[in-house]
Design an enzyme around this catalytic site. Structure first.
Site, PDB file in Angstrom:
ATOM      1  N   GLY A 194       2.808   2.001  10.856  1.00  0.00           N
ATOM      2  CA  GLY A 194       3.775   3.089  10.715  1.00  0.00           C
ATOM      3  C   GLY A 194       4.543   3.406  11.986  1.00  0.00           C
ATOM      4  N   GLY A 240       3.011  -1.081   4.270  1.00  0.00           N
ATOM      5  CA  GLY A 240       3.103   0.330   3.940  1.00  0.00           C
ATOM      6  C   GLY A 240       4.551   0.739   3.711  1.00  0.00           C
ATOM      7  N   GLY A 241       5.173   1.308   4.730  1.00  0.00           N
ATOM      8  CA  GLY A 241       6.507   1.916   4.607  1.00  0.00           C
ATOM      9  C   GLY A 241       7.547   1.040   3.918  1.00  0.00           C
ATOM     10  N   SER A 269       3.673  -2.492  10.322  1.00  0.00           N
ATOM     11  CA  SER A 269       5.118  -2.576  10.528  1.00  0.00           C
ATOM     12  C   SER A 269       5.734  -3.900  10.070  1.00  0.00           C
ATOM     13  CB  SER A 269       5.474  -2.292  11.998  1.00  0.00           C
ATOM     14  OG  SER A 269       5.137  -0.950  12.325  1.00  0.00           O
ATOM     15  N   GLU A 305      -5.246  -5.031  10.603  1.00  0.00           N
ATOM     16  CA  GLU A 305      -4.196  -4.021  10.782  1.00  0.00           C
ATOM     17  C   GLU A 305      -4.436  -3.277  12.093  1.00  0.00           C
ATOM     18  OE1 GLU A 305      -2.377  -2.930   6.644  1.00  0.00           O
ATOM     19  OE2 GLU A 305      -3.895  -1.469   7.188  1.00  0.00           O
ATOM     20  N   HIS A 312      -9.547   1.059   5.360  1.00  0.00           N
ATOM     21  CA  HIS A 312      -8.201   1.270   5.908  1.00  0.00           C
ATOM     22  C   HIS A 312      -8.272   2.233   7.094  1.00  0.00           C
ATOM     23  CE1 HIS A 312      -4.029   2.405   6.378  1.00  0.00           C
ATOM     24  NE2 HIS A 312      -3.744   1.262   5.778  1.00  0.00           N
ATOM     25  N   GLU A 330      -6.577   4.651   8.033  1.00  0.00           N
ATOM     26  CA  GLU A 330      -6.410   6.083   7.756  1.00  0.00           C
ATOM     27  C   GLU A 330      -7.692   6.680   7.189  1.00  0.00           C
ATOM     28  OE1 GLU A 330      -2.840   5.331   5.580  1.00  0.00           O
ATOM     29  OE2 GLU A 330      -1.960   4.707   7.491  1.00  0.00           O
ATOM     30  N   ASN A 368       0.865  -1.179   0.000  1.00  0.00           N
ATOM     31  CA  ASN A 368       0.000   0.000   0.000  1.00  0.00           C
ATOM     32  C   ASN A 368       0.905   1.234   0.000  1.00  0.00           C
ATOM     33  OD1 ASN A 368      -1.793   2.036   0.456  1.00  0.00           O
ATOM     34  ND2 ASN A 368      -2.464   1.337   2.472  1.00  0.00           N
ATOM     35  N   TRP A 369       0.952   1.905  -1.139  1.00  0.00           N
ATOM     36  CA  TRP A 369       1.876   3.053  -1.256  1.00  0.00           C
ATOM     37  C   TRP A 369       1.264   4.358  -0.745  1.00  0.00           C
ATOM     38  CZ3 TRP A 369       4.243   1.805  -6.783  1.00  0.00           C
ATOM     39  CH2 TRP A 369       5.132   0.734  -6.631  1.00  0.00           C
ATOM     40  N   LYS A 370       0.025   4.298  -0.273  1.00  0.00           N
ATOM     41  CA  LYS A 370      -0.614   5.468   0.353  1.00  0.00           C
ATOM     42  C   LYS A 370      -0.415   6.706  -0.526  1.00  0.00           C
ATOM     43  CE  LYS A 370      -0.134   3.111   4.727  1.00  0.00           C
ATOM     44  NZ  LYS A 370      -0.036   3.146   6.175  1.00  0.00           N
TER      45      LYS A 370
HETATM   46  P1  13P Z   1       3.196   0.182   7.701  1.00  0.00           P
HETATM   47  O1  13P Z   1       3.676  -1.087   7.032  1.00  0.00           O
HETATM   48  O2  13P Z   1       3.942   1.395   7.293  1.00  0.00           O
HETATM   49  O3  13P Z   1       3.069  -0.005   9.189  1.00  0.00           O
HETATM   50  O4  13P Z   1       1.676   0.425   7.157  1.00  0.00           O
HETATM   51  C1  13P Z   1       0.773  -0.604   7.204  1.00  0.00           C
HETATM   52  C2  13P Z   1      -0.426  -0.217   6.430  1.00  0.00           C
HETATM   53  O5  13P Z   1      -1.153   0.681   6.789  1.00  0.00           O
HETATM   54  C3  13P Z   1      -0.703  -0.965   5.189  1.00  0.00           C
HETATM   55  O6  13P Z   1      -1.975  -0.687   4.701  1.00  0.00           O
END
Ligand code: 13P
Length: 258
Positions: free
Chosen positions: A175, A235-236, A214, A169, A96, A98, A8-10
């Site tokens: 994050g 994510g990251g 993470s 999640e 999600h 966010e 997920n590149w957000k």
């Molecule tokens: P991180 O891997 O940066 O913790 O993010 C997870 C995420 O929100 C994937 O959708």
């Protein structure tokens, strides 16, 4: 059931950067991808077409991070599942954390999106997860059950199991570098499976449950081997092709040989 290794590149990457990263990812993993794994990338909308073109290999897919619950219309700023499909998306993401906690989406709206995306022919990943105060108050199962029942309320009971996945999640692990422990993951995924079976019957045993929060190259091998973990949503650590390629192959026979 194939494991789904999802990125997920957000709100990161220009079109050019996204396309380059996708091409590098295919170069690093396509010829080594185990038969029981698939790779999925959720780029920003602006890069979707370029990324879906770049993911030109068996077992690689693109997805849209969000969509609205109409085909088209006067909905400024929104995008429809049909537009995502037109740009090369096979998957859509709903719920999600966010979108729930930063953009204010409620359980019912998330449920409408999940059902609508499926109706429009996307495969959908519904995200659920508790906040840290909810975990401390012993409410993990209560929160997951509420988010799942509302999120799945309008999904046809006979939905093909490969078209619907859930991503667990925990919000406090996203994050933060603070990955959930193996017991926490196994307990939560077992509970998600139980609710899925209560909604969809035995079919639910073929639905994928992904872990997100993470995930890194050095912890993914352990996570992906846990009971009821059928993939990861990253994510990251998915933003760099080298890092995400190690996640994609983590714990596989090939990764162990390298
Ligand atoms: P991180 O891997 O940066 O913790 O993010 C997870 C995420 O929100 C994937 O959708």
């Amino acid at each position: 059931m194939k494991k789904l290794m999802a990125a997920n590149w957000k709100m990161y990457k220009t079109w050019d950067e996204a396309e380059t990263t996708a091409r590098e990812l295919v170069g690093l993993t396509a010829d080594k991808l185990p038969e029981d794994r698939e790779v999925l990338v959720f780029p920003p909308f602006t890069a979707l077409k370029g990324v879906s073109n770049a993911l030109d290999a068996d077992g690689f897919f693109a997805g849209g991070q969000d969509y609205y619950i109409e085909k088209e219309g006067a909905f400024t700023g929104e995008i429809s599942p049909m537009m995502l499909k037109d740009a090369g998306a096979a998957y859509g993401l709903t719920g999600h954390s966010e979108r729930r906690h930063v953009l204010g989406e409620g359980d019912e709206f998330v449920g409408q999106k999940t059902a609508y995306g499926l109706e429009c022919g996307l495969k959908v990943i519904l995200c659920v997860g508790e906040k840290i105060d909810e975990r401390r108050a012993g409410k993990v199962e209560e929160v997951l059950e509420r988010q799942l029942r509302a999120g799945l309320a309008d999904v046809p009971r006979d939905v093909a199991p490969d078209r619907l996945s859930v991503a667990y999640e925990p919000v406090w692990a996203i994050g933060t570098g603070e990955v959930a422990g193996p017991a926490e993951i196994v307990d939560a995924h077992g509970f998600v499976r139980k609710i899925l079976v209560s909604v969809f019957g035995e079919n639910a045993n073929e639905m994928r449950i992904l872990y997100g929060g993470s995930v890194k190259p050095d912890n993914c091998g352990e996570i992906i081997a846990l009971d009821n973990v059928d993939g990861v949503l990253v994510g990251g650590a998915s933003l760099q092709s080298e890092s995400f390629s190690r996640i994609v192959l983590a714990g596989s026979a090939i990764a162990n040989k390298v």
